[in-house]
Every structure is written in C-alpha cells, then in structure tokens.
Design an enzyme around this catalytic site. Structure first.
Site, short mmCIF file in Angstrom:
data_model
loop_
_atom_site.label_atom_id
_atom_site.label_comp_id
_atom_site.label_asym_id
_atom_site.label_seq_id
_atom_site.Cartn_x
_atom_site.Cartn_y
_atom_site.Cartn_z
CB THR A 1 -0.89 0.02 1.26
OG1 THR A 1 -1.76 -1.09 1.20
CG2 THR A 1 -1.72 1.28 1.36
CG ASP B 1 -1.58 -6.61 -2.62
OD1 ASP B 1 -2.47 -5.76 -2.60
OD2 ASP B 1 -1.43 -7.45 -1.71
CB SER B 2 2.75 -8.13 0.73
OG SER B 2 1.71 -8.13 1.68
CB SER B 3 -2.08 -10.71 -1.38
OG SER B 3 -2.55 -9.68 -0.55
CG ASP C 1 -2.45 -7.80 3.11
OD1 ASP C 1 -2.84 -7.11 4.07
OD2 ASP C 1 -3.02 -7.79 2.00
CB THR D 1 -1.46 -22.55 20.61
OG1 THR D 1 -2.77 -22.04 20.92
CG2 THR D 1 -0.44 -21.50 20.94
CD GLN D 2 -7.16 -23.19 16.14
OE1 GLN D 2 -8.13 -22.50 16.42
NE2 GLN D 2 -7.26 -24.44 15.75
CB CYS D 3 -3.96 -19.02 21.87
SG CYS D 3 -5.39 -19.85 22.48
N1 ASP Z 1 -2.62 -5.52 0.34
C1 ASP Z 1 -1.53 -4.69 0.81
C2 ASP Z 1 -0.26 -5.50 0.80
O1 ASP Z 1 -0.02 -6.26 1.67
C3 ASP Z 1 -1.83 -4.15 2.16
C4 ASP Z 1 -0.73 -3.28 2.75
O2 ASP Z 1 0.25 -2.94 2.14
O3 ASP Z 1 -0.89 -2.83 3.89
O4 ASP Z 1 0.51 -5.39 -0.13
#
Ligand code: ASP
Length: 342
Positions: free
Chosen positions: A14, A58-60, A91, A277-279
């Site tokens: 972002t 985008d880091s996704s 992300d 753990t999920q916690c």
């Molecule tokens: N979708 C964006 C990413 O991870 C969100 C961010 O940068 O905060 O690239």
C-alpha cells in the site's frame, strides 16, 4: 563519524500504491516517485540508496522465491551498507520478516521492514513517519560503532518489533501489528528509545545467507468437526515432510480414535508434526491436559510460543538445511533467532 549508509529495497504494498481510476482499485507505482514525495528524507543525514524488485507486488502475491531474491540482495549489498529498509505490504510482512530472520544467519545489521496502511501520497498517510523512522533505526550505531539493532524487525506506528514474533492483527488501524509473546524492541515518541537488553546479541561469525527453502511444509487448523484423515492422505501422497498442526489453547486437540490415528499415521510415515497454538498469546504445553498428552506420546513436536508465520518459514528453512529427521526435530523445538521463548 562517517554518514551511515542505508539501502531501501522496495517490494510493493500500500505504501507505494495509487488509485487506478478506471478500476477503482489500488495498484503499485514506482519507487522514485514515492521517495520524491517525502523531501525531508534528504535532511536525515543518512546516505540513502534505493532499489526496487523487478516486479512490484501487493504482498498477497508474496512467494518464497521473492524471499530468496531479497535475502540474496541483502547478502550481496551487506558490506556496502549499515542497514536495510524493506518496503513491503503489511499483509504478509510478518511472513517475510520471519523468513528473512532464518535466512540471514549471523546478521549483525538492521533489516527493518515497514509499509503503511494508507498510500504515501495521501495527506493523512502513515507512510512518511514509518519510512523516516525505519531509516533512522536502520542507521543507528552503538558506542562501539556496531549497528545498534542486529536483527530483522518490523517498524510500524511508533513500535519496533522483532519481526519473527509479529502478526498482522488489524487491517484498518495504523497500529497493524502485535508481538504478544515478546515485548517491543523500541518505542518511538519524541525520542527513539531502543530497549537494548531485548535485542539479539551481536553474532561473532560472518553473515551466511541461507538461500534455499523447502516447500514440503503443510498446515492444518483444527476446528470442531474436522476429519483429519483426507488431509493426512494428501500430505503423505504429496511428500509433505512437516505438518504444522494449529491446535487449541495450550496445544490441545480431540482425543477421539479417528483423530489420533490420523496423527499416528503421519508420524509413522516420517512426517514431522509441529504443534502450534491457534491462540496468539501463550504457549504449547503438551501433557498439561489429557487433550494433548497423546500428541506428546506420539512424538508431536512443540512449537512453544512461536507464531504461525514464524513456524511456517522456520519449517521451510529447517527442512532445506538438513535431511536428518532428528536434527530437524531438534531445530524446530529450540529458538534459532529469538522466535520462541524456550
Ligand atoms: N494488500 C496490501 C499489501 O499487503 C496491504 C498493505 O500494504 O498494507 O501489499
């Protein structure tokens, strides 16, 4: 003292996005434009160099291939710079910080990942402060002239975190990260207060870049009603060598026969099972409840208080480092880069 030299590596996120007017979505734009948008960067008294990855993402879209590229760049440029700032989407920032912490063995210089929740061009952006302070931290020295922060960190909204202890917990607030099992490394207000006693010690060996990662890692999150056996068959048939089991509470899971025999099948097929753990706070204590004592008996490994992000990237690193099952198990159960408490 000579001016500190810091390399900015821009991967996307972002922080560097603009609005695609046609589609109405955010898309990445180029580094030069981004740096030009904060002229005060030039007043920091730091010699700043900047580069960007070939593909700005985008880091996704992050992949282990990009982690290998990043670790390689840091390794190649290591002697030329006092510190590194990696601009990254939030992300998967915790995953990248964790991966780099394992790949950069004997790191003696800061590698600070930062990004923002609002693009750098917007009036209310958090990007300017995040970037400027990350640069300052990356340039800090101790009285012996060494880098003050010899670790991979995330800097976000006034807090410096050990990267492999963090996770993204908020998709809207500026303080997007938490490190519930390890305190912050620095707090930023009028001054930058670094809590030196919490930092990793300076290594006495040279940097080694571990540039292979295994993809033979699987992960499954327990939920009430889960039938584990088809997952186990899939893991075995695809050659998975380590399965991260996201358990309940302090490392607990069901005690029914079906579940336990699925776990036993994994172990009998030489698949390491790693209990995380999920916690998000607290740690695995197998044997505390009946609901985890069979897991311990079958040889399931304890992830203690490791994050899921660090568990995943540690497993990728450990499986690539050795073929020896005993050594793999031993490495997974002890802290290598401060990623777990014991
Ligand atoms: N979708 C964006 C990413 O991870 C969100 C961010 O940068 O905060 O690239």
């Amino acid at each position: 003292m000579a001016q500190a030299k810091v390399l900015i590596i821009y991967t996307g996120g972002t922080i560097g996005m603009i609005r695609d007017e046609k589609k109405g979505t955010l898309k990445p734009f180029r580094l030069n434009r981004m740096i030009k948008s904060i002229p005060s960067i030039l007043d920091l008294g730091i010699e700043i160099h900047a580069m960007e990855l070939e593909e700005i993402i985008d880091s996704s879209n992050m992949t282990p291939k990009v982690w290998i590229e990043l670790a390689g760049i840091i390794g190649d440029q290591y002697e030329k710079f006092d510190g590194f700032v990696v601009l990254h989407g939030s992300d998967t920032m915790a995953h990248t910080a964790s991966a780099l912490s394992f790949m950069l063995e004997n790191l003696a210089k800061p590698v600070i990942l930062t990004g923002s929740q609002l693009p750098i061009g917007l009036p209310r952006t958090d990007a300017r402060e995040n970037l400027i302070t990350a640069l300052e931290i990356a340039s800090m020295k101790n009285p012996q002239g060494q880098s003050l922060v010899p670790e991979v960190c995330i800097y976000f909204e006034d807090q410096l975190y050990r990267g492999n202890r963090t996770y993204k917990f908020n998709s809207e607030n500026f303080d997007a990260f938490l490190s519930p099992n390890y305190p912050i490394l620095a707090e930023v207000g009028v001054k930058i207060e670094v809590f030196e006693h919490r930092l990793l010690p300076h290594p006495n060996k040279d940097l080694v870049v571990r540039n292979t990662l295994s993809n033979k890692v699987g992960m499954v999150q327990l939920f009430p009603g889960l039938d584990l056996s088809p997952f186990v068959d899939m893991f075995i048939s695809t050659g998975t060598e380590l399965v991260i089991l996201e358990t309940y509470g302090s490392g607990n899971g069901p005690t029914d026969k079906g579940f336990l025999s699925a776990i036993r099948k994994l172990v009998e097929n030489n698949v390491l099972v790693y209990n995380v753990t999920q916690c998000r706070q607290g740690h695995v204590q197998m044997g505390k409840y009946e609901a985890s004592s069979d897991l311990a008996r079958f040889g399931v490994l304890s992830g203690d208080d490791i994050t899921i992000e660090a568990a995943l990237t540690k497993a990728m690193y450990v499986l690539a480092s050795t073929d020896d099952t005993k050594e793999r198990a031993e490495l997974m159960e002890r802290p290598l880069r401060g990623e777990m408490s014991s």
